[in-house]
Scaffold this motif. Structure first.
Motif, PDB file in Angstrom:
ATOM      1  N   GLN A  37      -3.277 -10.161   3.334  1.00  9.29           N
ATOM      2  CA  GLN A  37      -4.716 -10.347   3.476  1.00  9.29           C
ATOM      3  C   GLN A  37      -5.060 -11.822   3.342  1.00  9.29           C
ATOM      4  O   GLN A  37      -4.457 -12.540   2.554  1.00  9.29           O
ATOM      5  CB  GLN A  37      -5.473  -9.522   2.424  1.00  9.29           C
ATOM      6  CG  GLN A  37      -5.156  -8.036   2.488  1.00  9.29           C
ATOM      7  CD  GLN A  37      -6.029  -7.207   1.572  1.00  9.29           C
ATOM      8  OE1 GLN A  37      -7.148  -6.863   1.928  1.00  9.29           O
ATOM      9  NE2 GLN A  37      -5.521  -6.871   0.387  1.00  9.29           N
ATOM     10  N   TRP A  76      -8.085  -5.047   3.995  1.00  8.75           N
ATOM     11  CA  TRP A  76      -7.266  -3.840   3.824  1.00  8.75           C
ATOM     12  C   TRP A  76      -7.755  -3.032   2.629  1.00  8.75           C
ATOM     13  O   TRP A  76      -7.821  -1.804   2.687  1.00  8.75           O
ATOM     14  CB  TRP A  76      -5.791  -4.173   3.675  1.00  8.75           C
ATOM     15  CG  TRP A  76      -4.988  -2.902   3.659  1.00  8.75           C
ATOM     16  CD1 TRP A  76      -4.544  -2.225   2.567  1.00  8.75           C
ATOM     17  CD2 TRP A  76      -4.628  -2.125   4.802  1.00  8.75           C
ATOM     18  NE1 TRP A  76      -3.923  -1.060   2.954  1.00  8.75           N
ATOM     19  CE2 TRP A  76      -3.950  -0.980   4.324  1.00  8.75           C
ATOM     20  CE3 TRP A  76      -4.803  -2.289   6.177  1.00  8.75           C
ATOM     21  CZ2 TRP A  76      -3.452  -0.004   5.180  1.00  8.75           C
ATOM     22  CZ3 TRP A  76      -4.298  -1.321   7.029  1.00  8.75           C
ATOM     23  CH2 TRP A  76      -3.638  -0.192   6.533  1.00  8.75           C
ATOM     24  N   ASP A  77      -8.119  -3.712   1.557  1.00  3.02           N
ATOM     25  CA  ASP A  77      -8.641  -3.001   0.389  1.00  3.02           C
ATOM     26  C   ASP A  77      -9.902  -2.215   0.751  1.00  3.02           C
ATOM     27  O   ASP A  77     -10.085  -1.074   0.322  1.00  3.02           O
ATOM     28  CB  ASP A  77      -8.954  -3.987  -0.742  1.00  3.02           C
ATOM     29  CG  ASP A  77      -7.708  -4.683  -1.279  1.00  3.02           C
ATOM     30  OD1 ASP A  77      -6.594  -4.192  -0.990  1.00  3.02           O
ATOM     31  OD2 ASP A  77      -7.855  -5.702  -1.972  1.00  3.02           O
ATOM     32  N   GLU A  78     -10.790  -2.849   1.553  1.00  4.91           N
ATOM     33  CA  GLU A  78     -12.021  -2.178   1.963  1.00  4.91           C
ATOM     34  C   GLU A  78     -11.714  -0.961   2.836  1.00  4.91           C
ATOM     35  O   GLU A  78     -12.325   0.106   2.670  1.00  4.91           O
ATOM     36  CB  GLU A  78     -12.924  -3.149   2.721  1.00  4.91           C
ATOM     37  CG  GLU A  78     -13.481  -4.289   1.880  1.00  4.91           C
ATOM     38  CD  GLU A  78     -14.382  -5.201   2.691  1.00  4.91           C
ATOM     39  OE1 GLU A  78     -15.102  -4.693   3.575  1.00  4.91           O
ATOM     40  OE2 GLU A  78     -14.373  -6.419   2.449  1.00  4.91           O
ATOM     41  N   THR A 121       0.843  -1.188   0.000  1.00  4.54           N
ATOM     42  CA  THR A 121       0.000   0.000   0.000  1.00  4.54           C
ATOM     43  C   THR A 121       0.878   1.237   0.000  1.00  4.54           C
ATOM     44  O   THR A 121       1.965   1.233   0.576  1.00  4.54           O
ATOM     45  CB  THR A 121      -0.932   0.032   1.227  1.00  4.54           C
ATOM     46  OG1 THR A 121      -1.740   1.213   1.171  1.00  4.54           O
ATOM     47  CG2 THR A 121      -0.148   0.033   2.534  1.00  4.54           C
ATOM     48  N   ARG A 172     -11.261  -8.885   1.429  1.00  8.19           N
ATOM     49  CA  ARG A 172      -9.992  -8.172   1.340  1.00  8.19           C
ATOM     50  C   ARG A 172     -10.109  -6.946   2.245  1.00  8.19           C
ATOM     51  O   ARG A 172     -10.412  -5.836   1.802  1.00  8.19           O
ATOM     52  CB  ARG A 172      -9.698  -7.759  -0.099  1.00  8.19           C
ATOM     53  CG  ARG A 172      -9.720  -8.896  -1.106  1.00  8.19           C
ATOM     54  CD  ARG A 172      -8.448  -9.751  -1.055  1.00  8.19           C
ATOM     55  NE  ARG A 172      -8.549 -10.860  -0.119  1.00  8.19           N
ATOM     56  CZ  ARG A 172      -7.569 -11.760   0.043  1.00  8.19           C
ATOM     57  NH1 ARG A 172      -6.429 -11.673  -0.643  1.00  8.19           N
ATOM     58  NH2 ARG A 172      -7.717 -12.745   0.916  1.00  8.19           N
ATOM     59  N   GLU A 191      -8.908   0.755   2.986  1.00  8.22           N
ATOM     60  CA  GLU A 191      -8.233   1.795   2.216  1.00  8.22           C
ATOM     61  C   GLU A 191      -9.217   2.538   1.311  1.00  8.22           C
ATOM     62  O   GLU A 191      -9.121   3.760   1.142  1.00  8.22           O
ATOM     63  CB  GLU A 191      -7.105   1.185   1.387  1.00  8.22           C
ATOM     64  CG  GLU A 191      -6.230   2.223   0.714  1.00  8.22           C
ATOM     65  CD  GLU A 191      -4.979   1.621   0.093  1.00  8.22           C
ATOM     66  OE1 GLU A 191      -4.643   2.033  -1.037  1.00  8.22           O
ATOM     67  OE2 GLU A 191      -4.341   0.753   0.744  1.00  8.22           O
TER      68      GLU A 191
END
Length: 366
Positions: free
Chosen positions: A324, A331-333, A257, A329, A335
């Motif tokens: 993850q 971290w994607d959510e 990230t 996911r 972020e």
């Protein structure tokens, strides 16, 4: 030095007489736990009277029960389940409640009885009803209130049910964290139109704002955060156990990230992330021993999904590693929620508006 002297200008003028007259030490047990900056320390009044009194007359929260009473002094338990809140927070909440002569108040969460006594000093004992779910705490509070000359009616029961026998009330004050989306609508029903309900809202991910709801004629309540940050224990009926955290993140899918990981967990963006990730939890692991990195974890107990983002002791430049695992996911959510918050101009927590109707509960940017 008295508690009022210690708090100074933090005491609202309308509440200064009550805080001066009602001594906090009347409501604190002889054996307690106080956080002196390096963890909770057990203090016994009989053995250390000066230390006990200094702590009680300081602007510190004091733990009076762990694990619903299963952990006995001097041991420290896993979960604090009753405390005497930080006096500056008590004063701030009472000020935000905005009571006036003749008002009748329902308090959810009697605890030690100190807050009840402050209300009773201002409104009279007949103007206050307090509900406490723990029968031991309720009995102790009754005795302390009578001894202090403020015989408030203390009801043993689930605060989520309020107290319909004495409704309607002009004000309801809640001293336990209420889960967003699970606000008991009976509190609105038991408040007269034009009255107000003051309650701290939160999620599994983070404590949220203290919100003051104005109750309308149509039984719709619209709330705005007030400038008093609070961090209360959960309403007992809404406690949610979490699944065990993974021992390490070695089996997660690797990624990176370019968003500084620690920035997601500041108060304002974290609240936005919490709204997008209901039911999730987070924690921080500092560098320990050979592990020279900070690790930030996200966990969804329901799906078993988790995510980590890590950075070195001195942060350094990105990108930063992310792992993850599971169907979500996380971290994607998180972020994506952070970027949305950034695109909206980085609104603070007090920008949100809360609406409760008989059919729905909603939160939106005001």
């Amino acid at each position: 030095m008295t508690l009022v002297d210690e708090l100074g200008s933090a005491v609202p003028a309308a509440w200064r007489p009550a805080l001066a007259a009602v001594r906090r030490e009347w409501f604190i047990p002889d054996r307690m736990w106080v956080d002196l900056g390096d963890g909770h320390v057990a203090v016994d009044r009989a053995a250390e009277p000066d230390r006990w009194l200094r702590a009680v007359r300081s602007d510190r929260a004091i733990i009076t029960q762990w694990d619903d009473g299963a952990t006995v002094w001097p041991d420290t338990g896993a979960h604090a389940t009753c405390s005497a809140s930080q006096p500056s927070v008590v004063a701030g909440m009472l000020d935000a409640l905005d009571v006036h002569e003749g008002h009748r108040v329902l308090e959810i969460g009697t605890g030690t009885g100190y807050n009840s006594a402050l209300l009773a000093h201002r409104l009279g004992a007949d103007g206050v009803v307090s509900v406490e779910v723990d029968p031991v705490l309720a009995d102790q509070a009754r005795k302390r209130l009578v001894a202090a000359g403020h015989p408030v009616r203390v009801v043993t029961g689930d605060g989520a049910d309020g107290w319909p026998d004495a409704a309607p009330f002009d004000r309801v004050i809640v001293t336990a964290n209420v889960m967003l989306g699970q606000f008991p609508d009976v509190w609105i029903e038991q408040t007269r139109p034009g009255g107000a309900v003051l309650a701290p809202l939160g999620t599994t991910l983070t404590s949220g704002p203290l919100v003051r709801f104005e109750v309308g004629e149509d039984r719709t309540a619209v709330g705005r955060p007030v400038p008093c940050y609070v961090d209360f224990m959960e309403l007992r009926a809404q406690r949610r156990p979490i699944a065990p955290w993974p021992s390490d993140d070695g089996d997660g899918d690797s990624g990176t990230t370019r968003v500084r990981p620690w920035e997601l967990f500041h108060l304002d963006p974290l609240w936005t992330i919490a709204l997008r990730l209901p039911g999730c939890h987070w924690r921080h692991q500092p560098p320990v021993g050979d592990r020279g990195r900070h690790v930030l974890w996200l966990l969804d107990p329901q799906s078993g999904s988790w995510a980590t983002a890590s950075y070195g002791r001195h942060a350094g430049a990105g990108p930063w590693p992310v792992r993850q695992h599971g169907p979500r996911r996380l971290w994607d959510e998180a972020e994506a929620a952070y970027r949305w918050w950034d695109d909206q101009g980085r609104p603070p927590v007090d920008s949100w508006r809360f609406t409760i109707t008989p059919d729905a509960q909603a939160v939106e940017l005001g």
